[in-house]
Design a protein around this motif. Sequence first.
Motif, PDB file in Angstrom:
ATOM      1  N   TRP A  11     -21.512  39.038  43.847  1.00  0.00           N
ATOM      2  CA  TRP A  11     -22.539  38.773  42.838  1.00  0.00           C
ATOM      3  C   TRP A  11     -23.732  39.682  43.040  1.00  0.00           C
ATOM      4  O   TRP A  11     -24.193  39.857  44.171  1.00  0.00           O
ATOM      5  CB  TRP A  11     -23.017  37.320  42.916  1.00  0.00           C
ATOM      6  CG  TRP A  11     -23.738  36.940  41.645  1.00  0.00           C
ATOM      7  CD1 TRP A  11     -23.169  36.463  40.502  1.00  0.00           C
ATOM      8  CD2 TRP A  11     -25.140  37.043  41.385  1.00  0.00           C
ATOM      9  NE1 TRP A  11     -24.127  36.260  39.549  1.00  0.00           N
ATOM     10  CE2 TRP A  11     -25.348  36.610  40.058  1.00  0.00           C
ATOM     11  CE3 TRP A  11     -26.237  37.469  42.126  1.00  0.00           C
ATOM     12  CZ2 TRP A  11     -26.603  36.563  39.466  1.00  0.00           C
ATOM     13  CZ3 TRP A  11     -27.492  37.439  41.527  1.00  0.00           C
ATOM     14  CH2 TRP A  11     -27.664  36.985  40.214  1.00  0.00           C
ATOM     15  N   ASP A  30     -19.468  35.838  46.768  1.00  0.00           N
ATOM     16  CA  ASP A  30     -19.587  34.472  46.254  1.00  0.00           C
ATOM     17  C   ASP A  30     -18.231  33.781  46.242  1.00  0.00           C
ATOM     18  O   ASP A  30     -17.190  34.415  46.409  1.00  0.00           O
ATOM     19  CB  ASP A  30     -20.222  34.447  44.857  1.00  0.00           C
ATOM     20  CG  ASP A  30     -19.378  35.100  43.778  1.00  0.00           C
ATOM     21  OD1 ASP A  30     -18.151  35.227  43.958  1.00  0.00           O
ATOM     22  OD2 ASP A  30     -19.940  35.477  42.743  1.00  0.00           O
ATOM     23  N   GLU A  78     -16.428  30.973  43.681  1.00  0.00           N
ATOM     24  CA  GLU A  78     -16.620  30.312  42.395  1.00  0.00           C
ATOM     25  C   GLU A  78     -15.679  29.115  42.279  1.00  0.00           C
ATOM     26  O   GLU A  78     -14.526  29.191  42.712  1.00  0.00           O
ATOM     27  CB  GLU A  78     -16.356  31.292  41.256  1.00  0.00           C
ATOM     28  CG  GLU A  78     -17.311  32.465  41.308  1.00  0.00           C
ATOM     29  CD  GLU A  78     -17.088  33.509  40.217  1.00  0.00           C
ATOM     30  OE1 GLU A  78     -17.913  34.409  40.110  1.00  0.00           O
ATOM     31  OE2 GLU A  78     -16.073  33.427  39.499  1.00  0.00           O
ATOM     32  N   GLU A  95     -15.058  28.653  34.736  1.00  0.00           N
ATOM     33  CA  GLU A  95     -15.960  28.727  35.890  1.00  0.00           C
ATOM     34  C   GLU A  95     -17.126  27.773  35.673  1.00  0.00           C
ATOM     35  O   GLU A  95     -17.804  27.836  34.654  1.00  0.00           O
ATOM     36  CB  GLU A  95     -16.504  30.151  36.039  1.00  0.00           C
ATOM     37  CG  GLU A  95     -17.395  30.289  37.253  1.00  0.00           C
ATOM     38  CD  GLU A  95     -18.360  31.453  37.185  1.00  0.00           C
ATOM     39  OE1 GLU A  95     -18.066  32.433  36.488  1.00  0.00           O
ATOM     40  OE2 GLU A  95     -19.415  31.348  37.829  1.00  0.00           O
ATOM     41  N   ASN A  98     -21.036  28.645  40.822  1.00  0.00           N
ATOM     42  CA  ASN A  98     -20.952  29.846  41.652  1.00  0.00           C
ATOM     43  C   ASN A  98     -21.824  29.666  42.901  1.00  0.00           C
ATOM     44  O   ASN A  98     -23.000  29.339  42.775  1.00  0.00           O
ATOM     45  CB  ASN A  98     -21.438  31.045  40.827  1.00  0.00           C
ATOM     46  CG  ASN A  98     -21.177  32.357  41.516  1.00  0.00           C
ATOM     47  OD1 ASN A  98     -20.476  32.395  42.527  1.00  0.00           O
ATOM     48  ND2 ASN A  98     -21.725  33.426  40.975  1.00  0.00           N
TER      49      ASN A  98
END
Length: 388
Positions: free
Chosen positions: A156, A167, A169, A191, A194
């Motif tokens: 990210w 990251d 998710e 998603e 995160n």
Amino acid sequence: MHTDQLAKTFVEYFEERGHRRITGSTLMPPPGDPVLFTTSGMHPLTPYLEGRPHPLGRRLVNVQRCLRTTDLEEVGDATHLTVFEMLGTWSLGDYEGPLSLDWGYGLLTEGLGIDPALLHTTVYAGDGRTEPDTESLRLWQERGVPVELTVEDNWWSNGPVGPCGPDSEIFLWSGDGPPQSTPTRDDRWVEVWNHVTMSHRRLADGSLVPLPQRNVDTGLGLERLSSLLQGKPSVFECDVFDPWRRLVPPLWSLDERSLRLVCDHLRSAVVVLGDGVRPANTGQGYVLRRLLRRVLTVLWRDDPSRGLEALPEELVRHTLDRFRQDVHPGDVLRVLREEEHRFRGLLQRGRQVLTRPRFQGRLTEEDLHYLHDTHGLPRDLVTSLRDE
Ligand code: SER
């Protein structure tokens, strides 16, 4: 569960785990931030992620309004909004990513009652320069949640320079049948959350340097999770859009995708105006102008007599209230109408320009660019003007 209840449950869950609630900021990013608008909850916290002590300590939670223009073409699908609210948590050099993921898993499953079998995760696989995120992988394996490893999708960053990091998710299955496949191969995996280990800063020459402290920055799309928990097929059907879905269709008959675009862009324009932006040809004001012109282009495609005069004040008031903006709805409506008037004038000029001999045949890409850049005429509008 109502959207407000979801936000409250989230904030309280993290307050119970030592987080202090900070007040969300406006859509205006802090000075020096490279983007036009706040696009995630971390923006206003950048100095603290880079090491400055935060007055409320090392564990923070908030609800932050965000605006993303990168997703503009996707607005109208089931999950993208231009302005949305992000629930966020931060560890400023305190706990590490796996604890954040474990709490996230606890909130989703025990706190919100989501069936763990409907979850999938992704984790950073490493790229040679930075290590794979083996700790997050181990956490998910211990919890029995399926993991997909990726490289680009799990790094990210906030822009070409600035804080960044790997990251993990969390995705929720939105399909009718049992879950299948993986998040990168099936977009019925949505998603929702995160968790970024904000560990590095990217410099202008592309190199990565470690931040003075390792942080965790998480962001959960409020309307997105809310609509899934409410069993709705899109974000536009969750409760925050109830007044829009009640009041807009009787005004203008639109297909579903156009209805979603009109509601999203008008709601976003109201929030941007509520944060003090005015239409302009550059910067933030241009984003606002573009949103309104896209709405008007859709409305006028079917009926040029349609106008924002008809927009009920209730929708403006409802939106300003939701985002806690202390602005008079009448002032917002006035700017909307002025902008519509200006756009009508532009179109009249556009019709005249299109009568020129140069534009009588098939329009080339170059013509379309010229009409856009010199006369401010969007492509789909030119096309519909030609079809008149
Ligand atoms: N900054 C991360 C994101 O926007 C987590 O908040 O997804």
